[in-house]
Design a protein around this motif. Sequence first.
Motif, PDB file in Angstrom:
ATOM      1  N   PHE A 121     -27.270  55.535 -19.480  1.00 54.62           N
ATOM      2  CA  PHE A 121     -28.022  54.930 -20.480  1.00 54.62           C
ATOM      3  C   PHE A 121     -27.702  53.253 -20.425  1.00 54.62           C
ATOM      4  O   PHE A 121     -28.838  52.543 -20.521  1.00 54.62           O
ATOM      5  N   TYR A 122     -26.505  52.948 -19.975  1.00 50.13           N
ATOM      6  CA  TYR A 122     -26.563  51.373 -19.509  1.00 50.13           C
ATOM      7  C   TYR A 122     -27.210  51.099 -18.404  1.00 50.13           C
ATOM      8  O   TYR A 122     -28.117  50.011 -18.321  1.00 50.13           O
ATOM      9  N   LYS A 123     -27.171  51.829 -17.173  1.00 53.04           N
ATOM     10  CA  LYS A 123     -27.634  51.587 -15.978  1.00 53.04           C
ATOM     11  C   LYS A 123     -29.342  51.373 -16.177  1.00 53.04           C
ATOM     12  O   LYS A 123     -29.927  50.644 -15.387  1.00 53.04           O
ATOM     13  N   LEU A 124     -30.006  52.213 -16.798  1.00 55.29           N
ATOM     14  CA  LEU A 124     -31.310  52.321 -17.137  1.00 55.29           C
ATOM     15  C   LEU A 124     -31.627  51.603 -18.232  1.00 55.29           C
ATOM     16  O   LEU A 124     -33.069  51.806 -18.465  1.00 55.29           O
ATOM     17  N   GLU A 125     -30.845  50.883 -18.875  1.00 59.06           N
ATOM     18  CA  GLU A 125     -31.363  49.984 -20.192  1.00 59.06           C
ATOM     19  C   GLU A 125     -31.951  50.836 -21.360  1.00 59.06           C
ATOM     20  O   GLU A 125     -32.960  50.548 -21.731  1.00 59.06           O
ATOM     21  N   LEU A 126     -31.359  51.999 -21.367  1.00 65.30           N
ATOM     22  CA  LEU A 126     -31.917  52.841 -22.564  1.00 65.30           C
ATOM     23  C   LEU A 126     -31.355  52.545 -23.750  1.00 65.30           C
ATOM     24  O   LEU A 126     -31.630  52.930 -24.934  1.00 65.30           O
ATOM     25  N   ALA A 127     -30.088  51.783 -23.896  1.00 65.37           N
ATOM     26  CA  ALA A 127     -29.428  51.497 -24.859  1.00 65.37           C
ATOM     27  C   ALA A 127     -28.806  49.966 -25.043  1.00 65.37           C
ATOM     28  O   ALA A 127     -28.307  49.631 -23.768  1.00 65.37           O
ATOM     29  N   GLU A 128     -28.455  49.503 -25.945  1.00 64.03           N
ATOM     30  CA  GLU A 128     -27.525  48.243 -26.148  1.00 64.03           C
ATOM     31  C   GLU A 128     -26.251  48.762 -26.406  1.00 64.03           C
ATOM     32  O   GLU A 128     -26.032  49.568 -27.343  1.00 64.03           O
ATOM     33  N   PHE A 129     -25.174  48.060 -25.925  1.00 68.95           N
ATOM     34  CA  PHE A 129     -23.870  48.474 -26.202  1.00 68.95           C
ATOM     35  C   PHE A 129     -22.989  47.402 -26.964  1.00 68.95           C
ATOM     36  O   PHE A 129     -23.189  46.130 -26.647  1.00 68.95           O
ATOM     37  N   ASP A 130     -22.279  47.961 -27.942  1.00 70.48           N
ATOM     38  CA  ASP A 130     -21.396  46.867 -28.549  1.00 70.48           C
ATOM     39  C   ASP A 130     -20.055  47.616 -28.584  1.00 70.48           C
ATOM     40  O   ASP A 130     -19.854  48.702 -28.856  1.00 70.48           O
TER      41      ASP A 130
END
Length: 97
Positions: A68-77
């Motif tokens: 999800f991070y690698k493919l920019e599917l979500a922002e992480f906090d």
Amino acid sequence: MFIISLTYIVPLEELDQHMPAHVKYLKKYYKKNIFVASGRKVPRSVGIILALAGSEEEVREIISEDPFYKLELAEFDITHFLTSQFHPDLEDLLKGK
């Protein structure tokens, strides 16, 4: 302990296409006793992971492997908090970190 919040930034249909790879990633860190719990918020717009890690840097390295991070599917906090109370069954895990 850390709370990792994933805010979905693509349609759920696109996110679901990558769910098997994301679940494989989660299982890897459950086996390493780093992830304690994970799931989705209701309604489904955010994912949550509870993680035991030594530092925020370690958490960021772990996140970098998430599809999800690698493919920019979500922002992480990331939220770091000190556990002052916890279920007794978690004691051994918490002492190891």
